[in-house]
Design a protein around this motif. Structure first.
Motif, PDB file in Angstrom:
ATOM      1  N   LEU A 131      -5.116 -20.021  -1.594  1.00 41.44           N
ATOM      2  CA  LEU A 131      -4.192 -20.838  -1.386  1.00 41.44           C
ATOM      3  C   LEU A 131      -2.674 -21.673  -2.148  1.00 41.44           C
ATOM      4  O   LEU A 131      -1.954 -21.866  -0.881  1.00 41.44           O
ATOM      5  N   ALA A 132      -2.425 -21.520  -3.429  1.00 41.73           N
ATOM      6  CA  ALA A 132      -0.599 -22.109  -3.249  1.00 41.73           C
ATOM      7  C   ALA A 132       0.225 -20.908  -2.193  1.00 41.73           C
ATOM      8  O   ALA A 132       0.661 -21.239  -1.451  1.00 41.73           O
ATOM      9  N   GLN A 133      -0.595 -19.117  -1.923  1.00 42.09           N
ATOM     10  CA  GLN A 133       0.219 -18.636  -1.967  1.00 42.09           C
ATOM     11  C   GLN A 133       0.320 -19.107  -0.059  1.00 42.09           C
ATOM     12  O   GLN A 133       1.420 -18.941   0.690  1.00 42.09           O
ATOM     13  N   PRO A 166      -9.418 -14.232   2.305  1.00 46.71           N
ATOM     14  CA  PRO A 166      -8.436 -15.229   1.185  1.00 46.71           C
ATOM     15  C   PRO A 166      -9.493 -16.266   0.744  1.00 46.71           C
ATOM     16  O   PRO A 166     -10.678 -16.381   0.659  1.00 46.71           O
ATOM     17  N   VAL A 167      -8.435 -16.477  -0.886  1.00 48.91           N
ATOM     18  CA  VAL A 167      -9.011 -16.011  -1.988  1.00 48.91           C
ATOM     19  C   VAL A 167      -9.520 -17.774  -1.943  1.00 48.91           C
ATOM     20  O   VAL A 167     -10.984 -18.125  -2.231  1.00 48.91           O
ATOM     21  N   TRP A 168      -8.973 -19.059  -1.237  1.00 45.58           N
ATOM     22  CA  TRP A 168      -9.423 -20.293  -1.030  1.00 45.58           C
ATOM     23  C   TRP A 168     -11.095 -20.530   0.074  1.00 45.58           C
ATOM     24  O   TRP A 168     -11.414 -20.899  -0.008  1.00 45.58           O
ATOM     25  N   ALA A 169     -11.935 -19.021   0.141  1.00 48.07           N
ATOM     26  CA  ALA A 169     -12.138 -19.547   1.576  1.00 48.07           C
ATOM     27  C   ALA A 169     -13.566 -19.294   0.904  1.00 48.07           C
ATOM     28  O   ALA A 169     -15.121 -19.167   1.009  1.00 48.07           O
ATOM     29  N   ILE A 170     -13.462 -18.346  -0.103  1.00 49.50           N
ATOM     30  CA  ILE A 170     -14.829 -17.765  -0.939  1.00 49.50           C
ATOM     31  C   ILE A 170     -15.473 -18.832  -1.615  1.00 49.50           C
ATOM     32  O   ILE A 170     -15.359 -19.500  -2.667  1.00 49.50           O
ATOM     33  N   LEU A 206     -12.501  -6.422   7.769  1.00 42.67           N
ATOM     34  CA  LEU A 206     -13.660  -7.122   7.901  1.00 42.67           C
ATOM     35  C   LEU A 206     -12.942  -8.573   7.700  1.00 42.67           C
ATOM     36  O   LEU A 206     -12.347  -8.708   7.229  1.00 42.67           O
ATOM     37  N   TYR A 207     -13.896  -9.367   7.901  1.00 37.19           N
ATOM     38  CA  TYR A 207     -13.442 -10.864   7.237  1.00 37.19           C
ATOM     39  C   TYR A 207     -14.765 -11.213   6.544  1.00 37.19           C
ATOM     40  O   TYR A 207     -15.263 -11.510   6.589  1.00 37.19           O
ATOM     41  N   GLY A 208     -14.149 -12.534   5.840  1.00 32.54           N
ATOM     42  CA  GLY A 208     -14.883 -12.315   3.656  1.00 32.54           C
ATOM     43  C   GLY A 208     -14.646 -13.894   3.562  1.00 32.54           C
ATOM     44  O   GLY A 208     -13.048 -14.285   4.316  1.00 32.54           O
ATOM     45  N   GLY A 209     -15.047 -14.620   3.695  1.00 31.87           N
ATOM     46  CA  GLY A 209     -14.815 -16.440   2.953  1.00 31.87           C
ATOM     47  C   GLY A 209     -16.075 -17.088   3.739  1.00 31.87           C
ATOM     48  O   GLY A 209     -15.432 -17.438   4.610  1.00 31.87           O
TER      49      GLY A 209
END
Ligand code: PEP
Length: 247
Positions: A131-133, A166-170, A206-209
């Protein structure tokens, strides 16, 4: 070039015992032959049993990680060759939980992807910004850098897929907007073409999150989205099938 066959892959993470194989069987029993590949990546302890239980069905069994070497003094680790021997057909590498929790670098992820190819299996290479990125406006730069650093040249002409997560979506219930997903997937495709020429059009991205049955259709029909890597919603057959049916 025709679009790659979509892939819906379930990542069970550290969840599931022998009793959970019934969920995988229920998925296999209800696949309706649509144009989609389906994989379930259970914990390593279940790969052999799940492969046996799903033999002859359309559901592929995958693994969540592997060591980069074939064998040796690496206590607690499992090689890609061992996963192949147990029945795995695909291996996730570079998941953000491993990048963050086990300090996995792009270079290590590339070595793992190379190991997966060496074992005759198909890597799913994960990338994604924090998210920060994203808030700092660096999402595209970070993710395209991860793609460049995590894909070994041995992937050329081999089956593999990328997963933008995206890490913030997992596991949060949050997702990027569809234009944000499309922008990132287009940028990843451009890097694949740069690295592999026309063959860069072949792997599904693929999209993941936080993909769920109720948002899957929108996400899966977005430009350059070639499937989904699904965590929580892959644990229950009905939810996972809801996502598969949205392709
Ligand atoms: C994942 O961990 O790869 C993932 C996408 O998890 P979730 O679907 O639960 O957000």
């Amino acid at each position: 070039m025709t679009a790659p066959t979509p892939l819906i892959a379930g990542n069970w993470k550290m969840n599931g015992t022998g009793a959970s194989i019934a969920e995988a069987r229920a998925v296999a029993a209800q696949l309706d032959g649509r144009h989609v590949r389906v994989a379930i990546c259970p914990p390593a302890t279940l790969i052999q049993r799940m492969s046996e239980a799903l033999a002859g069905t359309a559901v592929l069994v995958g693994a969540q990680d592997c060591h980069s070497e074939e064998s040796g003094a690496f206590t607690g680790d499992v090689s890609a060759e061992m996963l192949a021997d147990a029945g795995a057909r695909l291996v996730i590498v570079g998941h953000s939980e491993r990048r963050a929790g086990y300090c996995e670098t792009d270079e290590l992820v590339a070595r793992k992807a190379r190991a997966v190819v060496r074992a005759g299996l198909e890597p799913i290479v994960c990338v994604g910004e924090t998210l920060a990125q994203r808030k700092a406006g660096k999402a595209l730069e970070v993710v395209t850098g991860q793609v460049r650093g995590s894909l070994p040249r041995e992937l050329d002409r081999k089956p593999y897929s990328l997963a933008y997560e995206p890490v913030w979506a997992i596991g949060t219930g949050l997702t990027p907007t569809l234009p944000e997903i499309e922008e990132m997937h287009r940028a990843i495709r451009a890097v694949l073409r740069e690295l592999f020429g026309d063959d860069g059009d072949k792997p599904p991205i693929l999209y993941g999150g936080s993909v769920k049955p109720d948002n899957a259709a929108d996400i899966l029909h977005a430009a350059e989205v070639g499937g989904a890597l699904v965590g929580g919603a892959s644990l229950k057959a009905e939810d996972f099938l809801g996502i598969i049916r949205a392709v």
